[in-house]
Design a protein around this motif. Structure first.
Motif, PDB file in Angstrom:
ATOM      1  N   SER A  35       0.829  -1.208   0.000  1.00 19.76           N
ATOM      2  CA  SER A  35       0.000   0.000   0.000  1.00 19.76           C
ATOM      3  C   SER A  35       0.867   1.263   0.000  1.00 19.76           C
ATOM      4  N   ARG A  50      -5.338   2.663   1.928  1.00 17.99           N
ATOM      5  CA  ARG A  50      -6.029   1.591   2.662  1.00 17.99           C
ATOM      6  C   ARG A  50      -7.467   1.979   2.967  1.00 17.99           C
ATOM      7  N   THR A  62      -1.823  -8.856   3.708  1.00 19.36           N
ATOM      8  CA  THR A  62      -0.937  -7.720   3.433  1.00 19.36           C
ATOM      9  C   THR A  62       0.547  -8.050   3.568  1.00 19.36           C
ATOM     10  N   TYR A  66      -0.631  -6.083  -1.958  1.00 23.96           N
ATOM     11  CA  TYR A  66      -1.830  -6.421  -2.733  1.00 23.96           C
ATOM     12  C   TYR A  66      -1.461  -7.208  -3.977  1.00 23.96           C
TER      13      TYR A  66
END
Lengths: 215, 215
Positions: A35, A50, A62, A66
């Motif tokens: 992320s 997120r 995680t 992703y």
């Protein structure tokens, strides 16, 4: 996802941007992305990314970040209509042609299928693979070609004259490139996209920054 | 107004839009305008317009509405730099040319003075009154022509290659038309202006609206 409320505008914009980045990563053979990396590529915080993904109900393991393809598909399910949406371009001058060239072959779920103009030399011709029709036939073609959205790239001075024909043709969404903000009835989605405004905005903040530097 | 903080982005956008509307009114011989009329022309509330004008310190006798010329000049004092700002266009393809045509002769405080391209057939020519230079000479021309802002209208696939030359040339503001969000160092104002995002946004809300209608 049909029980979800419509998402906030800014979230939709970011999702569209995330997806394009993810598709580029996919092309480069990147399978996973964290992320904070995705965030960094958009000048955002990881928290923001997120939060956006939580809003659309996306969760993932995680540890590896992703899954790029899974997330891209997930976003597509949220953003895209089940069938591609057909788009008409009103005003096939330089801007209209630039936009058409820009979109053609992008493989989006959005497809420019027709152009409309009042110029007799353009009407009846095919420009960049897009047939150009007379403005008088707008309603007819919109129905025949199942056009949902129009891009207004006509000269600003005639922008207001176009509003009524667009409404009458049953168009649902308008991307307005003229420098005139246009009022459409409720129920028609309008995005005013004025280049002058954005350039003046950049110029203002450049000026302010220089002023700050001088102090 | 030099003791004011920089204004919020959205306020700057709206001020730019108000000014364009006021200048159009001026041309039509309209001397005064009420806040609710100005608001209605932009799909805003009168409260929003009054709040924006309060923020820039504009006050007026509201019985007759705002004096169109006085308000336009007041906004110009806020938005514009004392001298016109010079702008370079990087990428003189269809989009670059459309943008140049769009701005030329608009009488703004912003002036496109040069274009840059890697295409040997364009370099050395004059397109729409704008001389087209080689990308290699960017830093040199930016200094010589006192260019503050660049418009990026090059293909998305080369967008990242342009970042370093732009930074090194000392550019202060960037209006990025490619579909790649670009990271510039702090201190450079960047506005990402991606057409795909906005069109996907319109399409999303059209889809949501239709879904709502079906329920």
């Amino acid at each position: 996802m049909s029980d979800l409320q419509a998402l906030p505008e800014k979230t939709v914009e970011r999702l569209s941007e995330y997806r394009r980045t993810l598709l580029r990563c996919q092309k480069q053979g990147i399978t996973h992305i964290f992320s904070h990396v995705l965030a960094g590529m958009h000048g955002l915080t990881a928290v923001q990314v997120r939060r956006d993904l939580m809003l659309i109900g996306f969760s993932s393991d995680t540890k590896k970040g992703y899954d790029v393809s899974v997330l891209a598909d997930f976003i597509s399910d949220i953003l895209d209509a089940p069938q591609p949406m057909n788009i008409g371009v009103i005003g096939m001058g330089h801007l209209g042609q630039a936009i058409t060239k820009y979109f053609n072959g992008k493989g989006l779920n959005l497809k420019i299928v027709a152009a409309f103009d009042v110029d007799k030399e353009k009407v009846g011709t095919v420009i960049d693979d897009i047939p150009c029709y007379s403005m008088d036939s707008l309603a007819e073609r919109v129905e025949e070609l199942d056009i949902n959205i129009v891009i207004l790239s006509c000269p600003t001075r005639v922008a207001e004259e176009v509003v009524l024909p667009v409404v009458n043709a049953g168009i649902k969404g308008v991307l307005n490139f003229t420098s005139k903000p246009l009022n459409f009835p409720l129920g028609i989605i309008v995005e005013n996209y004025d280049i002058t405004t954005l350039l003046e905005k950049v110029a203002y903040f450049v000026k302010e920054q220089e002023r700050g530097d001088d102090i």
